[in-house]
Design a protein around this motif. Structure first.
Motif, PDB file in Angstrom:
ATOM      1  N   GLN A  28       0.820  -1.218   0.000  1.00  0.00           N
ATOM      2  CA  GLN A  28       0.000   0.000   0.000  1.00  0.00           C
ATOM      3  C   GLN A  28       0.853   1.266   0.000  1.00  0.00           C
ATOM      4  N   ASP A  29       2.089   1.158   0.505  1.00  0.00           N
ATOM      5  CA  ASP A  29       2.965   2.328   0.504  1.00  0.00           C
ATOM      6  C   ASP A  29       3.309   2.751  -0.913  1.00  0.00           C
ATOM      7  N   PHE A  30       3.408   1.782  -1.828  1.00  0.00           N
ATOM      8  CA  PHE A  30       3.651   2.102  -3.226  1.00  0.00           C
ATOM      9  C   PHE A  30       2.393   2.664  -3.872  1.00  0.00           C
ATOM     10  N   VAL A  31       1.248   2.067  -3.523  1.00  0.00           N
ATOM     11  CA  VAL A  31      -0.026   2.502  -4.091  1.00  0.00           C
ATOM     12  C   VAL A  31      -0.365   3.927  -3.646  1.00  0.00           C
ATOM     13  N   ARG A  32       0.033   4.272  -2.414  1.00  0.00           N
ATOM     14  CA  ARG A  32      -0.319   5.566  -1.849  1.00  0.00           C
ATOM     15  C   ARG A  32       0.231   6.718  -2.679  1.00  0.00           C
ATOM     16  N   VAL A  33       1.333   6.492  -3.366  1.00  0.00           N
ATOM     17  CA  VAL A  33       1.922   7.558  -4.187  1.00  0.00           C
ATOM     18  C   VAL A  33       0.930   8.039  -5.239  1.00  0.00           C
ATOM     19  N   GLY A  34       0.112   7.102  -5.752  1.00  0.00           N
ATOM     20  CA  GLY A  34      -0.870   7.481  -6.766  1.00  0.00           C
ATOM     21  C   GLY A  34      -1.923   8.445  -6.258  1.00  0.00           C
ATOM     22  N   LYS A  35      -2.101   8.488  -4.937  1.00  0.00           N
ATOM     23  CA  LYS A  35      -3.104   9.386  -4.359  1.00  0.00           C
ATOM     24  C   LYS A  35      -2.559  10.795  -4.145  1.00  0.00           C
ATOM     25  N   ARG A  36      -1.257  10.936  -4.167  1.00  0.00           N
ATOM     26  CA  ARG A  36      -0.619  12.246  -4.001  1.00  0.00           C
ATOM     27  C   ARG A  36       0.553  12.352  -4.972  1.00  0.00           C
ATOM     28  N   PRO A  37       0.290  12.229  -6.252  1.00  0.00           N
ATOM     29  CA  PRO A  37       1.385  12.118  -7.237  1.00  0.00           C
ATOM     30  C   PRO A  37       2.261  13.356  -7.333  1.00  0.00           C
ATOM     31  N   LYS A  38       1.675  14.543  -7.187  1.00  0.00           N
ATOM     32  CA  LYS A  38       2.455  15.765  -7.394  1.00  0.00           C
ATOM     33  C   LYS A  38       3.603  15.856  -6.396  1.00  0.00           C
ATOM     34  N   ALA A  39       3.306  15.679  -5.108  1.00  0.00           N
ATOM     35  CA  ALA A  39       4.343  15.784  -4.080  1.00  0.00           C
ATOM     36  C   ALA A  39       5.420  14.723  -4.290  1.00  0.00           C
ATOM     37  N   ALA A  40       4.996  13.503  -4.634  1.00  0.00           N
ATOM     38  CA  ALA A  40       5.952  12.415  -4.825  1.00  0.00           C
ATOM     39  C   ALA A  40       6.831  12.658  -6.047  1.00  0.00           C
ATOM     40  N   VAL A  41       6.227  13.090  -7.142  1.00  0.00           N
ATOM     41  CA  VAL A  41       6.980  13.329  -8.380  1.00  0.00           C
ATOM     42  C   VAL A  41       7.997  14.453  -8.189  1.00  0.00           C
ATOM     43  N   VAL A  42       7.600  15.523  -7.513  1.00  0.00           N
ATOM     44  CA  VAL A  42       8.512  16.648  -7.271  1.00  0.00           C
ATOM     45  C   VAL A  42       9.682  16.207  -6.409  1.00  0.00           C
ATOM     46  N   ALA A  43       9.400  15.468  -5.341  1.00  0.00           N
ATOM     47  CA  ALA A  43      10.471  14.997  -4.459  1.00  0.00           C
ATOM     48  C   ALA A  43      11.429  14.071  -5.203  1.00  0.00           C
ATOM     49  N   LEU A  44      10.873  13.176  -6.003  1.00  0.00           N
ATOM     50  CA  LEU A  44      11.720  12.246  -6.761  1.00  0.00           C
ATOM     51  C   LEU A  44      12.555  12.986  -7.801  1.00  0.00           C
ATOM     52  N   ALA A  45      11.978  14.021  -8.421  1.00  0.00           N
ATOM     53  CA  ALA A  45      12.725  14.814  -9.404  1.00  0.00           C
ATOM     54  C   ALA A  45      13.903  15.517  -8.731  1.00  0.00           C
ATOM     55  N   CYS A  46      13.670  16.052  -7.535  1.00  0.00           N
ATOM     56  CA  CYS A  46      14.759  16.688  -6.780  1.00  0.00           C
ATOM     57  C   CYS A  46      15.849  15.669  -6.468  1.00  0.00           C
ATOM     58  N   GLN A  47      15.433  14.483  -6.032  1.00  0.00           N
ATOM     59  CA  GLN A  47      16.363  13.440  -5.637  1.00  0.00           C
ATOM     60  C   GLN A  47      17.177  12.914  -6.816  1.00  0.00           C
ATOM     61  N   LEU A  48      16.505  12.679  -7.929  1.00  0.00           N
ATOM     62  CA  LEU A  48      17.145  11.986  -9.043  1.00  0.00           C
ATOM     63  C   LEU A  48      17.881  12.899 -10.012  1.00  0.00           C
ATOM     64  N   PHE A  49      17.441  14.162 -10.112  1.00  0.00           N
ATOM     65  CA  PHE A  49      18.020  15.058 -11.124  1.00  0.00           C
ATOM     66  C   PHE A  49      18.756  16.257 -10.512  1.00  0.00           C
ATOM     67  N   LEU A  50      18.100  16.971  -9.613  1.00  0.00           N
ATOM     68  CA  LEU A  50      18.723  18.181  -9.066  1.00  0.00           C
ATOM     69  C   LEU A  50      19.947  17.866  -8.204  1.00  0.00           C
ATOM     70  N   LEU A  51      19.815  16.896  -7.298  1.00  0.00           N
ATOM     71  CA  LEU A  51      20.914  16.629  -6.370  1.00  0.00           C
ATOM     72  C   LEU A  51      22.196  16.157  -7.050  1.00  0.00           C
ATOM     73  N   PRO A  52      22.135  15.233  -8.019  1.00  0.00           N
ATOM     74  CA  PRO A  52      23.386  14.874  -8.698  1.00  0.00           C
ATOM     75  C   PRO A  52      24.056  16.063  -9.382  1.00  0.00           C
ATOM     76  N   MET A  53      23.251  16.974  -9.959  1.00  0.00           N
ATOM     77  CA  MET A  53      23.829  18.152 -10.605  1.00  0.00           C
ATOM     78  C   MET A  53      24.468  19.081  -9.578  1.00  0.00           C
ATOM     79  N   VAL A  54      23.775  19.269  -8.441  1.00  0.00           N
ATOM     80  CA  VAL A  54      24.325  20.110  -7.369  1.00  0.00           C
ATOM     81  C   VAL A  54      25.619  19.505  -6.839  1.00  0.00           C
ATOM     82  N   CYS A  55      25.603  18.209  -6.602  1.00  0.00           N
ATOM     83  CA  CYS A  55      26.789  17.533  -6.066  1.00  0.00           C
ATOM     84  C   CYS A  55      27.953  17.600  -7.056  1.00  0.00           C
ATOM     85  N   PHE A  56      27.664  17.423  -8.332  1.00  0.00           N
ATOM     86  CA  PHE A  56      28.699  17.515  -9.359  1.00  0.00           C
ATOM     87  C   PHE A  56      29.342  18.901  -9.351  1.00  0.00           C
TER      88      PHE A  56
END
Length: 287
Positions: A28-56
């Motif tokens: 259900q923890d995976f399913v729950r993301v579908g109920k609040r997609p915007k917050a999850a997608v934004v957080a994942l985008a920060c994690q996967l794209f912004l942080l590696p660029m900042v760290c680089f």
């Protein structure tokens, strides 16, 4: 750090921590993301794209030696963990969102972490390491990251009472394991640690602060509610230092690469606490 006992012990230690993480998760923890997609997608985008660029950018700005630079990128590519859930709870974040993000991140990291490490190795070219995580290494990452989580989730589903009883012992054990792993990493790379201690501490502190700030500010700018932004902040800002250390030591067999994770594993706790106090204090003043 080439001892067979150490090389075997580190993945087992991480496996215990990831198993404990699995005990906290349900489908259900995976399913729950579908109920609040915007917050999850934004957080994942920060994690996967912004942080590696900042760290680089930080690695280039600080002029880190190649091995330490790849170690920093490995840390940036590592997902969050249960520590984020704890801090989110303490500072009034949306803990359910944290749990969902942790579940998703644990799966995604199996694929994104090797890619980021490969690109980092290709750019910084540390020594004779011309290729990062090849298929065999990627499979090792899968085995030590995802398999224990799946086992933990299976145990929780089949034996919920046992999973609940094991929650506190596994958490305490995880803290002890993290401490031992950090000490081992520091000792194995002590020469490089002493030589670059100042720059490592500076870049780790700055990276941690920027990670927390990005995780909070970007969602707020996109009109995501405050409790979800707090959850995002700790999920994005608190990386799994143990995972970074274990992959550096056991998979890539480079003690020096584990040093950023070791220093981060110590400093992230007070930095996150201070950041949480700051954003909570601002909320209280606004009220």
């Amino acid at each position: 750090m080439d001892s067979p006992i150490v090389l075997l012990g580190l993945p087992i230690a991480l496996g215990i921590i990831m198993f404990g993480l699995g005990l906290d998760l349900t489908p259900q923890d995976f399913v729950r993301v579908g109920k609040r997609p915007k917050a999850a997608v934004v957080a994942l985008a920060c994690q996967l794209f912004l942080l590696p660029m900042v760290c680089f950018g930080l690695c280039l700005a600080f002029g880190l030696p190649p091995l330490l630079a790849v170690g920093m990128m490995l840390l940036a590519a590592s997902p969050g963990g249960t520590t984020a859930n704890l801090y989110s709870h303490l500072f009034r974040g949306d803990v359910a969102l944290n749990i969902s993000l942790t579940a998703i991140n644990s799966v995604i990291a199996v694929f994104t972490l090797p890619i980021i490490v490969n690109l980092s190795v290709a750019y910084f070219q540390p020594g004779d390491m011309t290729v990062g995580l090849q298929f065999k290494k990627t499979l090792e990452v899968f085995l030590i990251v995802l398999v224990p989580v799946i086992l933990g989730m299976t145990v929780r589903r089949m034996k919920p009472a046992f999973a609940k009883a094991m929650d506190k012992p596994v958490r305490l054990g995880s803290i002890l394991i993290l401490t031992v792993v950090i000490l081992g990493a520091a000792l194995s790379g002590r020469e490089a640690l002493m030589q670059h201690l100042g720059s490592l501490v500076a870049i780790v502190v700055l990276f941690c602060l920027l990670s927390l700030a990005i995780g909070f500010t970007v969602p707020r700018l996109l009109k995501i509610e405050r409790s979800q932004a707090i959850a995002s902040s700790f999920e994005v800002g608190l990386h799994n230092a143990t995972l970074a250390i274990v992959i550096a030591q056991s998979v890539l067999q480079s003690p020096d690469m584990s040093l950023p994770g070791a220093i981060y594993g110590v400093l992230m706790f007070p930095i996150a606490a201070a950041f949480g106090w700051l954003i909570t204090r601002r909320t209280s003043k606004a009220a």
